[in-house]
Design a protein around this motif. Sequence first.
Motif, PDB file in Angstrom:
ATOM      1  N   THR A 184       0.838  -1.213   0.000  1.00  0.00           N
ATOM      2  CA  THR A 184       0.000   0.000   0.000  1.00  0.00           C
ATOM      3  C   THR A 184       0.864   1.251   0.000  1.00  0.00           C
ATOM      4  O   THR A 184       0.596   2.213  -0.742  1.00  0.00           O
ATOM      5  N   ALA A 185       1.924   1.254   0.823  1.00  0.00           N
ATOM      6  CA  ALA A 185       2.825   2.413   0.861  1.00  0.00           C
ATOM      7  C   ALA A 185       3.527   2.596  -0.479  1.00  0.00           C
ATOM      8  O   ALA A 185       3.642   3.719  -0.987  1.00  0.00           O
ATOM      9  N   LEU A 186       3.994   1.492  -1.068  1.00  0.00           N
ATOM     10  CA  LEU A 186       4.691   1.579  -2.352  1.00  0.00           C
ATOM     11  C   LEU A 186       3.772   2.065  -3.468  1.00  0.00           C
ATOM     12  O   LEU A 186       4.217   2.719  -4.415  1.00  0.00           O
ATOM     13  N   ALA A 187       2.487   1.758  -3.337  1.00  0.00           N
ATOM     14  CA  ALA A 187       1.524   2.194  -4.348  1.00  0.00           C
ATOM     15  C   ALA A 187       1.348   3.708  -4.362  1.00  0.00           C
ATOM     16  O   ALA A 187       0.769   4.260  -5.300  1.00  0.00           O
ATOM     17  N   GLN A 188       1.860   4.382  -3.324  1.00  0.00           N
ATOM     18  CA  GLN A 188       1.720   5.847  -3.256  1.00  0.00           C
ATOM     19  C   GLN A 188       2.961   6.569  -3.759  1.00  0.00           C
ATOM     20  O   GLN A 188       2.989   7.813  -3.753  1.00  0.00           O
ATOM     21  N   VAL A 189       4.003   5.831  -4.163  1.00  0.00           N
ATOM     22  CA  VAL A 189       5.229   6.474  -4.646  1.00  0.00           C
ATOM     23  C   VAL A 189       4.886   7.432  -5.792  1.00  0.00           C
ATOM     24  O   VAL A 189       4.220   7.061  -6.753  1.00  0.00           O
ATOM     25  N   GLY A 190       5.331   8.646  -5.678  1.00  0.00           N
ATOM     26  CA  GLY A 190       5.031   9.678  -6.663  1.00  0.00           C
ATOM     27  C   GLY A 190       3.921  10.615  -6.252  1.00  0.00           C
ATOM     28  O   GLY A 190       3.758  11.687  -6.864  1.00  0.00           O
ATOM     29  N   ASP A 191       3.138  10.252  -5.243  1.00  0.00           N
ATOM     30  CA  ASP A 191       2.062  11.134  -4.780  1.00  0.00           C
ATOM     31  C   ASP A 191       2.651  12.342  -4.050  1.00  0.00           C
ATOM     32  O   ASP A 191       3.751  12.295  -3.512  1.00  0.00           O
ATOM     33  N   ALA A 192       1.888  13.416  -3.998  1.00  0.00           N
ATOM     34  CA  ALA A 192       2.373  14.675  -3.431  1.00  0.00           C
ATOM     35  C   ALA A 192       2.445  14.633  -1.910  1.00  0.00           C
ATOM     36  O   ALA A 192       1.671  13.940  -1.251  1.00  0.00           O
ATOM     37  N   TYR A 193       3.397  15.411  -1.375  1.00  0.00           N
ATOM     38  CA  TYR A 193       3.470  15.646   0.065  1.00  0.00           C
ATOM     39  C   TYR A 193       2.629  16.886   0.376  1.00  0.00           C
ATOM     40  O   TYR A 193       2.817  17.951  -0.217  1.00  0.00           O
ATOM     41  N   VAL A 194       1.698  16.719   1.331  1.00  0.00           N
ATOM     42  CA  VAL A 194       0.871  17.836   1.779  1.00  0.00           C
ATOM     43  C   VAL A 194       0.793  17.768   3.304  1.00  0.00           C
ATOM     44  O   VAL A 194       0.475  16.708   3.865  1.00  0.00           O
ATOM     45  N   TYR A 195       1.081  18.878   3.984  1.00  0.00           N
ATOM     46  CA  TYR A 195       1.008  18.901   5.444  1.00  0.00           C
ATOM     47  C   TYR A 195      -0.369  18.447   5.919  1.00  0.00           C
ATOM     48  O   TYR A 195      -1.393  18.932   5.451  1.00  0.00           O
ATOM     49  N   GLY A 196      -0.388  17.498   6.862  1.00  0.00           N
ATOM     50  CA  GLY A 196      -1.630  17.050   7.479  1.00  0.00           C
ATOM     51  C   GLY A 196      -2.427  16.053   6.656  1.00  0.00           C
ATOM     52  O   GLY A 196      -3.478  15.604   7.111  1.00  0.00           O
ATOM     53  N   ALA A 197      -1.952  15.689   5.456  1.00  0.00           N
ATOM     54  CA  ALA A 197      -2.726  14.804   4.579  1.00  0.00           C
ATOM     55  C   ALA A 197      -2.483  13.333   4.914  1.00  0.00           C
ATOM     56  O   ALA A 197      -1.386  12.937   5.301  1.00  0.00           O
ATOM     57  N   ALA A 198      -3.520  12.527   4.704  1.00  0.00           N
ATOM     58  CA  ALA A 198      -3.419  11.086   4.964  1.00  0.00           C
ATOM     59  C   ALA A 198      -4.111  10.299   3.861  1.00  0.00           C
ATOM     60  O   ALA A 198      -4.790   9.314   4.119  1.00  0.00           O
ATOM     61  N   GLY A 199      -3.950  10.748   2.604  1.00  0.00           N
ATOM     62  CA  GLY A 199      -4.478  10.012   1.469  1.00  0.00           C
ATOM     63  C   GLY A 199      -5.820  10.555   1.003  1.00  0.00           C
ATOM     64  O   GLY A 199      -6.403  11.433   1.623  1.00  0.00           O
ATOM     65  N   PRO A 200      -6.286   9.995  -0.118  1.00  0.00           N
ATOM     66  CA  PRO A 200      -5.655   8.886  -0.847  1.00  0.00           C
ATOM     67  C   PRO A 200      -4.620   9.308  -1.875  1.00  0.00           C
ATOM     68  O   PRO A 200      -3.894   8.455  -2.390  1.00  0.00           O
ATOM     69  N   ASP A 201      -4.520  10.600  -2.187  1.00  0.00           N
ATOM     70  CA  ASP A 201      -3.601  11.023  -3.247  1.00  0.00           C
ATOM     71  C   ASP A 201      -2.511  11.970  -2.786  1.00  0.00           C
ATOM     72  O   ASP A 201      -1.707  12.422  -3.589  1.00  0.00           O
ATOM     73  N   SER A 202      -2.491  12.308  -1.510  1.00  0.00           N
ATOM     74  CA  SER A 202      -1.432  13.139  -0.949  1.00  0.00           C
ATOM     75  C   SER A 202      -1.265  12.768   0.517  1.00  0.00           C
ATOM     76  O   SER A 202      -2.216  12.309   1.171  1.00  0.00           O
ATOM     77  N   PHE A 203      -0.045  12.985   1.029  1.00  0.00           N
ATOM     78  CA  PHE A 203       0.290  12.504   2.370  1.00  0.00           C
ATOM     79  C   PHE A 203       1.322  13.393   3.037  1.00  0.00           C
ATOM     80  O   PHE A 203       2.093  14.075   2.358  1.00  0.00           O
TER      81      PHE A 203
END
Length: 327
Positions: A221-240
């Motif tokens: 699941t973590a590897l499936a998010q490689v490339g997704d954006a970093y956003v403060y306070g986010a917990a998915g599904p497309d930023s973290f």
Amino acid sequence: MSISDVHKRLGVLNHEGEIASEQLNAVRVEMQAAQQRADTLQADVDHQRAEVEALRTRVVGNAVDSYQRSTSLSSVAAFFVADDAGQFLDDMATTNLVQSQQTGLLIKLSEQQKKLVGQEQQAQDALDALTADKVAAAKHEAELDQKIDDAQELLDGLKQAERQRLARRQAAEAEAAAAEAAVAQAAAAPRPSRSQTRVDVSDATVPDVPASGRAAIAVQTALAQVGDAYVYGAAGPDSFDCSGLTMYAWRAAGVSISHASSAQPGAGTQVSLSSLMPGDLVFYYSPISHVGMYIGNGQLVHAANPSRPVEIVPLYSMPVTMAVRIG
């Protein structure tokens, strides 16, 4: 300010921003627990107040009844003038029993009132703690906003050509980190892009990881998010953010952990770095302000910072503090 200086300053601001963000995450976790405790204590107080009121009603009712039963004659005089001496003695026994019960009720009422006072104080303490958490949350949120503003102001001060140079430098660093991670892992798992916030990454940076059970689900699941954006306070599904990614990954495996890097060590058992297994959480800096997931072969998947997407990096690319095994 040179591009190199800007790059360094952005790195500092991103790190300070993450510290403030993770502190805010931790306070929000504490606030949720404090609110639940305050709600529970208030329910206890409401129940205890009802108990005390019911006892008070019984005591008052018994007192009125006792008064109505009372007589101006002494017990001895009443005995001699009674029509039925046996019945009189029975009535006297009943009266003594009622008086004894009334005494017991008064004692119980006093005890329950003391208990109520204690519960009311606990409820007030919980509300005070919640208020303190809200103040702390506002402080950390203000700090985070300031770091974001400072970073944006720094970028706004660059000319277009300088921005392009900075972007190329950041991209080069990301590619270098990805290449270093890929060297340690030959197997690759190509996957399509999933969102507009996603950054294109080489398939070679997304390895097949030997893991089993819940850890395997969390890792994939973590590897499936490689490339997704970093956003403060986010917990998915497309930023973290960092703890949002690890929380999201382990939740997919059926395990609930807090959205705060400082709290997540309590969700598992500490393990040595020499015995790491895929799925273990690795924590960085002191005090802890960053977390990633170990995926084997000296690699870590993590949500880095606003300048970088979710990526795979070497385990020791940051100062390690500790690691824990979930489950």
